[in-house]
Enzyme design. Structure first.
Site, short mmCIF file in Angstrom:
data_model
loop_
_atom_site.label_atom_id
_atom_site.label_comp_id
_atom_site.label_asym_id
_atom_site.label_seq_id
_atom_site.Cartn_x
_atom_site.Cartn_y
_atom_site.Cartn_z
N LYS A 297 -13.84 -34.31 -20.71
CA LYS A 297 -13.27 -33.39 -19.72
C LYS A 297 -11.88 -33.85 -19.29
O LYS A 297 -10.93 -33.07 -19.26
CB LYS A 297 -14.19 -33.35 -18.50
CG LYS A 297 -13.56 -32.76 -17.26
CD LYS A 297 -14.50 -32.74 -16.08
CE LYS A 297 -14.45 -33.96 -15.20
NZ LYS A 297 -13.28 -34.04 -14.31
N ASN A 298 -11.75 -35.12 -18.96
CA ASN A 298 -10.48 -35.61 -18.43
C ASN A 298 -9.37 -35.70 -19.47
O ASN A 298 -8.22 -35.98 -19.15
CB ASN A 298 -10.66 -36.97 -17.74
CG ASN A 298 -11.41 -36.84 -16.43
OD1 ASN A 298 -11.68 -35.73 -15.97
ND2 ASN A 298 -11.75 -37.97 -15.84
N ARG B 268 -9.24 -30.64 -8.19
CA ARG B 268 -7.97 -31.30 -7.89
C ARG B 268 -7.06 -31.38 -9.10
O ARG B 268 -5.83 -31.38 -8.98
CB ARG B 268 -8.22 -32.71 -7.39
CG ARG B 268 -9.05 -32.83 -6.17
CD ARG B 268 -9.24 -34.28 -5.87
NE ARG B 268 -7.98 -34.97 -6.02
CZ ARG B 268 -7.04 -35.02 -5.10
NH1 ARG B 268 -7.24 -34.44 -3.95
NH2 ARG B 268 -5.91 -35.65 -5.32
N CYS C 260 -11.03 -35.31 -0.52
CA CYS C 260 -12.24 -34.80 -1.15
C CYS C 260 -13.36 -35.78 -0.86
O CYS C 260 -13.17 -36.76 -0.15
CB CYS C 260 -12.04 -34.60 -2.64
SG CYS C 260 -11.95 -36.11 -3.56
N ARG D 247 -7.15 -39.12 -1.71
CA ARG D 247 -6.54 -38.67 -2.97
C ARG D 247 -5.26 -37.85 -2.80
O ARG D 247 -5.20 -36.67 -3.16
CB ARG D 247 -7.56 -37.88 -3.81
CG ARG D 247 -8.76 -38.69 -4.16
CD ARG D 247 -9.73 -37.94 -5.01
NE ARG D 247 -9.39 -37.98 -6.42
CZ ARG D 247 -10.16 -37.44 -7.36
NH1 ARG D 247 -11.27 -36.83 -7.04
NH2 ARG D 247 -9.82 -37.50 -8.63
N PRO D 248 -4.21 -38.47 -2.29
CA PRO D 248 -2.94 -37.74 -2.14
C PRO D 248 -2.27 -37.53 -3.51
O PRO D 248 -2.71 -38.09 -4.51
CB PRO D 248 -2.10 -38.69 -1.29
CG PRO D 248 -2.66 -40.05 -1.54
CD PRO D 248 -4.12 -39.87 -1.87
N ILE D 249 -1.18 -36.73 -3.52
CA ILE D 249 -0.41 -36.59 -4.77
C ILE D 249 1.04 -37.03 -4.52
O ILE D 249 1.97 -36.58 -5.18
CB ILE D 249 -0.46 -35.15 -5.36
CG1 ILE D 249 0.03 -34.10 -4.36
CG2 ILE D 249 -1.83 -34.81 -5.87
CD1 ILE D 249 0.45 -32.80 -5.04
N ASP D 250 1.21 -37.92 -3.53
CA ASP D 250 2.57 -38.35 -3.17
C ASP D 250 3.32 -38.97 -4.36
O ASP D 250 4.53 -38.79 -4.49
CB ASP D 250 2.52 -39.35 -2.00
CG ASP D 250 1.61 -40.53 -2.27
OD1 ASP D 250 0.53 -40.32 -2.87
OD2 ASP D 250 1.96 -41.66 -1.90
N ASP E 109 -15.54 -44.11 -12.33
CA ASP E 109 -16.40 -42.98 -12.70
C ASP E 109 -17.76 -43.44 -13.24
O ASP E 109 -18.62 -42.60 -13.54
CB ASP E 109 -15.71 -42.09 -13.74
CG ASP E 109 -14.65 -41.19 -13.10
OD1 ASP E 109 -14.54 -41.17 -11.87
OD2 ASP E 109 -13.92 -40.51 -13.85
N ARG F 197 -19.79 -29.59 -13.41
CA ARG F 197 -18.34 -29.74 -13.54
C ARG F 197 -17.99 -30.66 -14.70
O ARG F 197 -16.95 -30.48 -15.33
CB ARG F 197 -17.75 -30.35 -12.25
CG ARG F 197 -17.67 -29.40 -11.08
CD ARG F 197 -16.94 -30.07 -9.95
NE ARG F 197 -15.80 -30.80 -10.48
CZ ARG F 197 -15.32 -31.94 -9.96
NH1 ARG F 197 -15.86 -32.46 -8.89
NH2 ARG F 197 -14.30 -32.53 -10.51
C1 UD1 Z 1 -8.56 -39.37 -12.45
C2 UD1 Z 1 -9.81 -38.80 -13.07
C3 UD1 Z 1 -11.03 -39.16 -12.23
C4 UD1 Z 1 -11.09 -40.67 -12.01
C5 UD1 Z 1 -9.77 -41.20 -11.49
C6 UD1 Z 1 -9.72 -42.71 -11.43
C7 UD1 Z 1 -8.98 -36.80 -14.15
C8 UD1 Z 1 -8.93 -35.32 -14.17
N1 UD1 Z 1 -9.66 -37.35 -13.14
O1 UD1 Z 1 -8.41 -38.77 -11.16
O2 UD1 Z 1 -12.19 -38.74 -12.93
O3 UD1 Z 1 -12.10 -40.97 -11.06
O4 UD1 Z 1 -8.68 -40.77 -12.34
O5 UD1 Z 1 -10.00 -43.27 -12.67
O6 UD1 Z 1 -8.46 -37.46 -15.04
N2 UD1 Z 1 -3.25 -42.04 -5.50
C9 UD1 Z 1 -2.25 -42.09 -4.55
N3 UD1 Z 1 -1.20 -41.24 -4.69
C10 UD1 Z 1 -1.07 -40.37 -5.73
C11 UD1 Z 1 -2.11 -40.34 -6.70
C12 UD1 Z 1 -3.18 -41.18 -6.56
O7 UD1 Z 1 -2.32 -42.87 -3.61
O8 UD1 Z 1 -0.09 -39.63 -5.80
C13 UD1 Z 1 -4.42 -42.94 -5.37
C14 UD1 Z 1 -5.75 -42.19 -5.19
O9 UD1 Z 1 -5.97 -41.83 -3.85
C15 UD1 Z 1 -6.74 -43.21 -5.71
C16 UD1 Z 1 -5.95 -43.92 -6.82
O10 UD1 Z 1 -4.59 -43.62 -6.59
O11 UD1 Z 1 -7.06 -44.14 -4.69
C17 UD1 Z 1 -6.32 -43.49 -8.22
O12 UD1 Z 1 -6.32 -42.07 -8.28
P1 UD1 Z 1 -5.88 -41.28 -9.59
O13 UD1 Z 1 -5.84 -42.19 -10.76
O14 UD1 Z 1 -4.67 -40.48 -9.29
O15 UD1 Z 1 -7.10 -40.29 -9.77
P2 UD1 Z 1 -7.01 -38.87 -10.41
O16 UD1 Z 1 -5.91 -38.85 -11.40
O17 UD1 Z 1 -7.03 -37.83 -9.35
#
Ligand code: UD1
Length: 418
Positions: free
Chosen positions: A22-23, A93, A117, A122-125, A305, A397
């Site tokens: 999926k990912n 997300r 969530c 889980r921000p996207i900053d 995961d 999912r």
């Molecule tokens: C992806 C996977 C998810 C997996 C996760 C961690 C997909 C679709 N999903 O989620 O299954 O659990 O990786 O292996 O591939 N963070 C920030 N700022 C940001 C982005 C992330 O602080 O802009 C933090 C998050 O809050 C978290 C950490 O970074 O604590 C890792 O998150 P991230 O690797 O971004 O997870 P996803 O990509 O959402």
């Protein structure tokens, strides 16, 4: 809403084929936005998150065709409204993955900001920081982030937290940028490498995927290609744990063992036998299960995961196990449900101390997120009596017909409409 009923106590024996990841599919679908022609993706599993992404792409104006089971073709000629609305982002997300390609090819994207969530804020900053470094203008209003750029420019981008979709989003954005982009402290996950390989085949110039520094030389146009999705290491890992904890003997076909080193080490420590053979990877479980300590960290560390699933296994192990979750701050939602089955678990911040018990007992349970759902099913497989897992839309999912696969391995499990 559907429920899963499990009558615990059966060993899992037989063969199971691992589905596509999926990912890995979701970023490949996002990559199709960069090309003016048909992108073909094969080995696509049938999952709700992928259906959600299809809805989003169609909303953007993409054409999507299916050439039989497991194959998807996507063409993006134009995107009249480059917007990912709240309803779609809130259910998944990973919808934010359209941000990079939309800005890169269509100069503008408006994407609903994902909120927190079940497993953390889980921000996207970092996605936005990277796009700004590439010269994009970013503004947030009414819960939406709008990103515009006449032409993205290559930049050196250091991400202070390793982010999987962040790395993918910026890679997708940088493919058409002017000049060279360097992503530092990039995610090393196999799904990132799968995306980079596909983009390179489309004509991108990406080096270093799979290391913490990725260099992307911007190119003018990409060509459409056919890509095969890598097998799902988390689905494979879930079946490996299922076999190990039920004293099973399961042959996993299409199992990406090379992506599962951290899990294999821990399963062997816990007493399972894992062997590669001609047809796949065989996992043989043995009791008593030995307790092992686990700390989740980004790849190649132990995957967050897989944390809930290994915890289910540790609830019936012969000692004490400390499980530390370092990736997400709130990923112990399954603990309360496992405790309702008789598990002995104490949570303190990011650590869970699991004292193995002789047996779990079946109970009605509520799934809280995708991987938590899998852990409850695993617990149900070894519990005495009947377990009933509701809210399994989380499970759908990310696991393709998991109850059918488990049933074929000898589990007493069925899906019922409630
Ligand atoms: C992806 C996977 C998810 C997996 C996760 C961690 C997909 C679709 N999903 O989620 O299954 O659990 O990786 O292996 O591939 N963070 C920030 N700022 C940001 C982005 C992330 O602080 O802009 C933090 C998050 O809050 C978290 C950490 O970074 O604590 C890792 O998150 P991230 O690797 O971004 O997870 P996803 O990509 O959402």
């Amino acid at each position: 809403m559907d429920k899963i009923l499990i009558e615990g106590g059966n060993r899992l024996v037989g063969e199971v084929t691992v589905s596509g990841a999926k990912n890995a599919v979701l970023p490949l679908m996002a990559a199709s936005l960069l090309v003016d022609g048909w992108t073909t993706i094969t080995n696509v599993p049938s999952l709700r998150d992928i259906d959600t992404f299809k809805v989003l792409l169609r909303h953007l104006g993409c054409e999507i065709e299916s050439d039989g089971p497991g194959t998807m073709r996507i063409r993006t000629r134009d995107v009249p409204v480059p917007e990912a609305p709240y309803d779609m982002v809130k259910t998944m997300r990973a919808s934010v993955l359209v941000l990079g390609p939309l800005v890169s090819r269509f100069k503008k994207a408006r994407v609903s900001l994902p909120g927190g969530c079940a497993i953390g804020a889980r921000p996207i900053d970092l996605h936005l920081m990277g796009l700004k470094k590439m010269g994009a203008e970013v503004s947030i209003e009414h819960g939406y982030v709008t990103v515009t750029a006449e032409k993205l420019k290559g930049a050196k981008i250091y991400m202070d937290t390793t982010t999987v979709t962040g790395t993918e989003n910026l890679m997708l954005a940088a493919v058409h940028a002017e000049g060279t982009t360097v992503l530092e402290n990039a995610a090393l996950e196999p799904e990132v490498v799968c995306l980079a390989d596909a983009l390179n085949r489309m004509g991108a110039v990406i080096k270093g995927a799979g290391t913490d520094t990725i260099r992307i030389e911007g190119v003018r146009a990409l060509k459409p290609v056919e890509v095969r999705v890598i097998p799902d290491r988390i689905e494979a890992g879930t079946f490996m744990v299922a076999s190990a904890m039920t004293r099973g003997n399961v042959l996993l076909k299409d199992c990406p063992l090379h992506h599962l080193e951290s899990l294999s080490v821990k399963l062997r420590e816990a007493g399972a036998e894992i062997a590669e053979e001609a047809g796949g990877v065989r996992v043989i479980g043995d009791w008593p299960i030995r307790s092992v300590d686990i700390k989740t960290i980004p790849y190649p560390g132990f995957p967050t995961d897989m944390q809930a699933q290994i915890m289910a296994m540790m609830t019936v192990a012969g000692g004490l196990s400390v499980i530390t979750e370092t990736v997400f701050e709130n990923r112990f939602m399954h603990v309360g449900e496992l405790k309702r089955m008789g598990a002995d678990i104490t949570v303190d911040g990011r650590c869970a101390v699991v004292r193995g018990v002789k047996h779990l007992s079946g109970a009605p349970l509520m799934a809280t997120d995708l991987r938590a759902s899998a852990s409850l099913i695993l617990a149900g497989l070894v519990a005495e009596g009947r377990t009933e897992v509701s809210r399994i839309y989380h499970l759908d999912r990310g696991y393709e017909r998991i109850e059918e696969k488990l049933k074929r391995l000898g589990a007493k499990i069925e899906r019922v409409k409630s």
